[in-house]
Design an enzyme around this catalytic site. Structure first.
Site, PDB file in Angstrom:
ATOM      1  N   TYR A 106      34.489  39.428  35.626  1.00 27.82           N
ATOM      2  CA  TYR A 106      34.767  38.566  34.475  1.00 27.82           C
ATOM      3  C   TYR A 106      33.663  38.622  33.410  1.00 27.82           C
ATOM      4  O   TYR A 106      33.808  37.991  32.360  1.00 27.82           O
ATOM      5  CB  TYR A 106      34.949  37.117  34.936  1.00 27.82           C
ATOM      6  CG  TYR A 106      36.092  36.937  35.903  1.00 27.82           C
ATOM      7  CD1 TYR A 106      37.411  37.057  35.479  1.00 27.82           C
ATOM      8  CD2 TYR A 106      35.856  36.650  37.246  1.00 27.82           C
ATOM      9  CE1 TYR A 106      38.460  36.898  36.362  1.00 27.82           C
ATOM     10  CE2 TYR A 106      36.901  36.487  38.136  1.00 27.82           C
ATOM     11  CZ  TYR A 106      38.207  36.609  37.693  1.00 27.82           C
ATOM     12  OH  TYR A 106      39.250  36.456  38.569  1.00 27.82           O
TER      13      TYR A 106
ATOM     14  N   HIS B  36      37.225  34.725  28.149  1.00 21.33           N
ATOM     15  CA  HIS B  36      37.188  33.425  28.798  1.00 21.33           C
ATOM     16  C   HIS B  36      35.766  32.996  29.153  1.00 21.33           C
ATOM     17  O   HIS B  36      35.557  31.838  29.525  1.00 21.33           O
ATOM     18  CB  HIS B  36      38.060  33.472  30.063  1.00 21.33           C
ATOM     19  CG  HIS B  36      38.842  32.220  30.312  1.00 21.33           C
ATOM     20  ND1 HIS B  36      39.146  31.295  29.336  1.00 21.33           N
ATOM     21  CD2 HIS B  36      39.398  31.720  31.472  1.00 21.33           C
ATOM     22  CE1 HIS B  36      39.850  30.300  29.852  1.00 21.33           C
ATOM     23  NE2 HIS B  36      40.002  30.534  31.146  1.00 21.33           N
TER      24      HIS B  36
ATOM     25  N   PHE C 159      34.650  28.600  39.428  1.00 23.49           N
ATOM     26  CA  PHE C 159      35.804  29.102  38.691  1.00 23.49           C
ATOM     27  C   PHE C 159      36.253  28.044  37.689  1.00 23.49           C
ATOM     28  O   PHE C 159      36.049  26.850  37.871  1.00 23.49           O
ATOM     29  CB  PHE C 159      36.953  29.547  39.615  1.00 23.49           C
ATOM     30  CG  PHE C 159      36.654  30.836  40.326  1.00 23.49           C
ATOM     31  CD1 PHE C 159      36.871  32.051  39.688  1.00 23.49           C
ATOM     32  CD2 PHE C 159      36.123  30.841  41.606  1.00 23.49           C
ATOM     33  CE1 PHE C 159      36.573  33.240  40.319  1.00 23.49           C
ATOM     34  CE2 PHE C 159      35.826  32.018  42.249  1.00 23.49           C
ATOM     35  CZ  PHE C 159      36.046  33.236  41.604  1.00 23.49           C
TER      36      PHE C 159
ATOM     37  N   ASN D  32      38.925  26.548  36.586  1.00 25.92           N
ATOM     38  CA  ASN D  32      39.811  25.404  36.799  1.00 25.92           C
ATOM     39  C   ASN D  32      39.173  24.266  37.593  1.00 25.92           C
ATOM     40  O   ASN D  32      39.738  23.164  37.656  1.00 25.92           O
ATOM     41  CB  ASN D  32      41.088  25.857  37.515  1.00 25.92           C
ATOM     42  CG  ASN D  32      41.925  26.785  36.658  1.00 25.92           C
ATOM     43  OD1 ASN D  32      41.576  27.074  35.513  1.00 25.92           O
ATOM     44  ND2 ASN D  32      43.036  27.270  37.208  1.00 25.92           N
TER      45      ASN D  32
ATOM     46  N   ASP E  56      35.742  28.656  25.283  1.00 32.26           N
ATOM     47  CA  ASP E  56      36.570  29.508  24.419  1.00 32.26           C
ATOM     48  C   ASP E  56      37.798  28.761  23.940  1.00 32.26           C
ATOM     49  O   ASP E  56      38.293  27.855  24.609  1.00 32.26           O
ATOM     50  CB  ASP E  56      36.999  30.754  25.194  1.00 32.26           C
ATOM     51  CG  ASP E  56      37.772  30.403  26.459  1.00 32.26           C
ATOM     52  OD1 ASP E  56      37.180  29.775  27.365  1.00 32.26           O
ATOM     53  OD2 ASP E  56      38.977  30.723  26.541  1.00 32.26           O
TER      54      ASP E  56
ATOM     55  N   ASN F 158      41.987  24.594  30.910  1.00 36.25           N
ATOM     56  CA  ASN F 158      41.905  24.051  32.267  1.00 36.25           C
ATOM     57  C   ASN F 158      40.490  23.644  32.669  1.00 36.25           C
ATOM     58  O   ASN F 158      40.321  22.715  33.468  1.00 36.25           O
ATOM     59  CB  ASN F 158      42.463  25.062  33.274  1.00 36.25           C
ATOM     60  CG  ASN F 158      43.965  25.204  33.177  1.00 36.25           C
ATOM     61  OD1 ASN F 158      44.655  24.252  32.811  1.00 36.25           O
ATOM     62  ND2 ASN F 158      44.487  26.390  33.490  1.00 36.25           N
TER      63      ASN F 158
END
Length: 269
Positions: free
Chosen positions: A88, A93, A138, A140, A165, A186
């Site tokens: 990532y 994101h 993570f 969420n 973002d 989220n």
């Protein structure tokens, strides 16, 4: 002892005019002559007079130089949102992570420790204590980490800045807001949930643009930036670092004016 008697008699003459005439020193053997023979006073001040005198001196000292009360200064918490893992790194994101990295580098704050399920660092911006965090839960579940930090250090929500973002802003455009909802993000949704529904905390939104054509937004936010976008984003990070400095040192209004009126790099060239 001779000097102490002199001081007591001198001050008593000023503060207790009714008793100083009763205190006499023979001129020849005055205590002011430090090498003279010690003589006895014809009449000594009473114990109550001495106690009253000492009490008045203490009261005057407390009025002249009161000790200021030290107020504890709460640190700021600056949180960048993203996903952990090499796959990532550099994706849209994760611009929150990159913004925090830029702040850490500019201010000389190490992010090498791991606490509260986050890459974590402490330092100062100017004379303001600050904590930097990149939750590793993570996206969420970001609220698990952020909520724990806020609870442990008792940080007021008005001093928690979350950077993330935003699909609804043009690429590299920033917005600084004092409060608001999650906007479908989220990570922000999780943080608000762990703040017991409170939305009263500032946030710095960084635009990543809309997905082209019919591309799904989930796939779009996990895409890396192009070379040209990366160059523009570097300029955005510079502006973001300056905005955070203004926020902490000069207040929200000045920082918001700086951010919300800033021009993208392409308009400056």
């Amino acid at each position: 002892m001779k000097f102490a008697n002199t001081l007591t008699a001198s001050i008593s003459a000023v503060r207790f005019p009714n008793i100083h005439h009763s205190i006499r020193f023979p001129l020849k053997h005055s205590p002011l002559c430090c090498w003279g023979r010690r003589t006895r006073m014809s009449r000594s001040p009473s114990n109550s007079t001495i106690r009253n005198f000492s009490s008045s001196i203490s009261n005057e000292e407390s009025l002249v130089s009161p000790k200021p009360k030290q107020q504890q200064q709460h640190p700021w918490l600056i949180v960048g949102l993203g996903n952990p893992g090499k796959q990532y790194n550099g994706t849209r994101h994760n611009v929150g992570f990159e913004m925090v990295d830029a702040i850490a580098e500019a201010e000389g704050i190490s992010m090498s420790s791991v606490n509260f399920k986050a890459h974590f660092g402490k330092g100062f911006i100017g004379n303001v204590p600050v904590m930097l965090a990149k939750p590793q839960t993570f996206m969420n579940a970001s609220g698990q980490s952020v909520g724990s930090i806020v609870s442990y250090y008792k940080i007021p929500l008005k001093q928690v800045l979350v950077i993330f973002d935003d699909l609804d802003l043009p690429f590299s455009k920033m917005r600084l807001l004092p409060k608001g909802g999650h906007g479908g993000h989220n990570g922000m949704r999780s943080i608000i949930d762990h703040f017991k529904g409170s939305r009263e905390f500032p946030r710095l939104r960084i635009g990543i643009g809309r997905p082209p054509g019919k591309m799904d937004s989930v796939n779009f936010v996990l895409r890396p930036f192009s070379k040209q976008e990366r160059q523009e984003l570097g300029f955005t990070f510079q502006q973001g670092v300056e905005a955070v400095r203004i926020l902490l040192l000069e207040g929200f209004n000045k920082a918001a004016t700086f951010v919300n009126t800033a021009k993208p790099m392409e308009q400056l060239s």
